[in-house]
Design a protein around this motif. Sequence first.
Motif, PDB file in Angstrom:
ATOM      1  N   CYS A 330       0.868  -1.179   0.000  1.00  0.00           N
ATOM      2  CA  CYS A 330       0.000   0.000   0.000  1.00  0.00           C
ATOM      3  C   CYS A 330       0.904   1.229   0.000  1.00  0.00           C
ATOM      4  CB  CYS A 330      -0.870   0.001   1.263  1.00  0.00           C
ATOM      5  SG  CYS A 330       0.125   0.104   2.768  1.00  0.00           S
ATOM      6  N   ALA A 332       1.347   3.355   2.386  1.00  0.00           N
ATOM      7  CA  ALA A 332       1.672   3.857   3.735  1.00  0.00           C
ATOM      8  C   ALA A 332       3.093   4.403   3.822  1.00  0.00           C
ATOM      9  CB  ALA A 332       1.486   2.736   4.763  1.00  0.00           C
ATOM     10  N   TYR A 336       0.876   7.914   0.763  1.00  0.00           N
ATOM     11  CA  TYR A 336      -0.304   7.990   1.644  1.00  0.00           C
ATOM     12  C   TYR A 336       0.077   8.240   3.101  1.00  0.00           C
ATOM     13  CZ  TYR A 336      -4.199   6.310   4.504  1.00  0.00           C
ATOM     14  OH  TYR A 336      -5.194   6.211   5.437  1.00  0.00           O
ATOM     15  N   CYS A 348      -0.029   5.300   8.487  1.00  0.00           N
ATOM     16  CA  CYS A 348      -1.244   4.500   8.261  1.00  0.00           C
ATOM     17  C   CYS A 348      -2.327   4.876   9.263  1.00  0.00           C
ATOM     18  CB  CYS A 348      -0.880   3.022   8.387  1.00  0.00           C
ATOM     19  SG  CYS A 348      -2.282   1.937   8.609  1.00  0.00           S
ATOM     20  N   HIS A 349      -3.574   4.828   8.795  1.00  0.00           N
ATOM     21  CA  HIS A 349      -4.710   5.197   9.661  1.00  0.00           C
ATOM     22  C   HIS A 349      -4.919   4.210  10.805  1.00  0.00           C
ATOM     23  CE1 HIS A 349      -5.984   2.722   6.241  1.00  0.00           C
ATOM     24  NE2 HIS A 349      -6.710   2.081   7.139  1.00  0.00           N
ATOM     25  N   ARG A 350      -4.397   3.001  10.670  1.00  0.00           N
ATOM     26  CA  ARG A 350      -4.580   2.026  11.758  1.00  0.00           C
ATOM     27  C   ARG A 350      -3.552   2.220  12.862  1.00  0.00           C
ATOM     28  NH1 ARG A 350      -6.155  -3.867   9.486  1.00  0.00           N
ATOM     29  NH2 ARG A 350      -5.575  -4.344  11.618  1.00  0.00           N
ATOM     30  N   CYS A 398      -0.414  -6.287   4.506  1.00  0.00           N
ATOM     31  CA  CYS A 398      -0.494  -5.087   5.373  1.00  0.00           C
ATOM     32  C   CYS A 398       0.599  -5.029   6.449  1.00  0.00           C
ATOM     33  CB  CYS A 398      -1.884  -5.107   6.003  1.00  0.00           C
ATOM     34  SG  CYS A 398      -2.120  -3.931   7.309  1.00  0.00           S
ATOM     35  N   HIS A 399       1.301  -3.900   6.530  1.00  0.00           N
ATOM     36  CA  HIS A 399       2.358  -3.736   7.547  1.00  0.00           C
ATOM     37  C   HIS A 399       1.815  -3.944   8.954  1.00  0.00           C
ATOM     38  CE1 HIS A 399       4.532  -2.078   4.249  1.00  0.00           C
ATOM     39  NE2 HIS A 399       3.989  -0.883   4.297  1.00  0.00           N
ATOM     40  N   GLN A 400       0.589  -3.499   9.144  1.00  0.00           N
ATOM     41  CA  GLN A 400      -0.015  -3.574  10.476  1.00  0.00           C
ATOM     42  C   GLN A 400      -0.250  -5.012  10.912  1.00  0.00           C
ATOM     43  OE1 GLN A 400      -1.534  -1.234  12.822  1.00  0.00           O
ATOM     44  NE2 GLN A 400       0.154  -0.124  11.929  1.00  0.00           N
TER      45      GLN A 400
HETATM   46  S1  SF4 Z   1      -4.039  -0.774   7.039  1.00  0.00           S
HETATM   47 FE1  SF4 Z   1      -2.280  -1.940   6.253  1.00  0.00          FE
HETATM   48  S2  SF4 Z   1      -2.649  -2.007   4.031  1.00  0.00           S
HETATM   49 FE2  SF4 Z   1      -3.913  -0.332   4.872  1.00  0.00          FE
HETATM   50  S3  SF4 Z   1      -2.656   1.516   4.724  1.00  0.00           S
HETATM   51 FE3  SF4 Z   1      -2.321   0.629   6.755  1.00  0.00          FE
HETATM   52  S4  SF4 Z   1      -0.480  -0.625   6.493  1.00  0.00           S
HETATM   53 FE4  SF4 Z   1      -1.297  -0.241   4.475  1.00  0.00          FE
END
Ligand code: SF4
Length: 439
Positions: A330, A332, A336, A348-350, A398-400
Amino acid sequence: METIASVPLPAEAPQHFRFSSKVGEHLLVVPHTRVYDLTPSLAAWLDDATETRRVAELLGETAEGEAALDDVVVPSVQSLSLNVASACNLSCGYCYADRGSFLGRQAKSMTREVARSGVDALFEQADPGAPVTIGFLGGEPLINRQLVHDIVHYAEAKAAPLGLDLRFSITTNGTLLREEDIALLRARRFAVTVSIDGDALTHDRQRPLANKARSGSFAALARGIAPLLEDPGRAQISARVTVSRNTLQLRERVEAILALGFTEVGISPLRVAADQSELGDADWTPYLEGLTGLAELELERVRRGLGIRLTNLAVALKQIHRGASSPYPCGAGGGYFSLSADGKWYACHRAIGDADYQLGENGKLDDSERAAFLKARHVHAQTDCASCWARYLCSGSCHQEAGSRTPQSCGFIRNWLHFCLQAYCELSSSHPSYFAAAN
Ligand code: SF4
Ligand code: SF4
């Protein structure tokens, strides 16, 4: 786009993946995702030859105009999500955001000043020749409805003299949509992602209303989203289904969502969940069976001249067709970022409130931290991924969620991509027009 480092691939990394489909024998050249049809004799030779690796290396060489896959590049920032609300009217057990408060790390909702300065900084840093996207997230972003409306108008007024191609996105639970919101979304290029977990029973169990412990939100969502599904205007509406280990039966759930009028449905399995409902090792096989079962139904639709509604499949086919090949899953930390209510810029939003993901503040990015973030998350730097044939399509996922990677979850990813590669070869042979239309 500036190249700041190079992360070499280990010498033993696989360069190809051999597979068969109903229409013959094929070779995926891993770098740059190049798919070749093989004659039976060439397939047999490649399967035995000592030179196969060298052949794949030559077929996978970076062509002029393509980015080298070792490179760590720093693109311009084109997309910023605003965490406008730190609360939610639902109380989903698996929520990564703790209903928007991120375990107290984002205690207050975003102010107009913070949001506007985020937009200003985005416009200063973006490449004006590429699309620029502002996203709205929470919690439930429509809890802070006034700010969403304000920022849309503010951004449009600022973007017009700059000639920017401005787009918006919002992720919503769909229960608070009012007429004025629908008018706002319809009139613009708004990607609207509606979180919906399926039929009323499943959805209400997973996504209860916060103020009524026993009451679900499905009816409110169905009511709220109906006018937009009926007439989306310029907006693009999609459903996002979260799958927990307790809700692996996909077909009934997706059918219920399609019955509401959604034409795009994406499915995300929980790999990390606040309530520990993420998929365990034993769940990946039934999940794969459910997903491929849905995908088979969609492929049948293509054979009847209809479109694919399952976005997991549509996106994978598009990526294979385009030769998409990326060392990142992504944007991130690249193109973004996500702005927290207190004005910090996260990759990242998470990851709101997570110091490892904070790469700037008040519109100023820390170049060295950003470079270190991108370098560490390049797929060649991930131990398991560097030796995986799926590395430029999955890109490490996903990094998260990287910490939850297991042989079983990676087995699912490779099996799913194998299925999509076969589907791609079969469709491009029987229905090439699908790809012409998807271009
Ligand atoms: S939730 Fe995961 S895939 Fe989505 S922007 Fe964050 S790091 Fe990237
Ligand atoms: S996350 Fe797993 S499947 Fe994806 S590239 Fe890494 S090792 Fe391969």
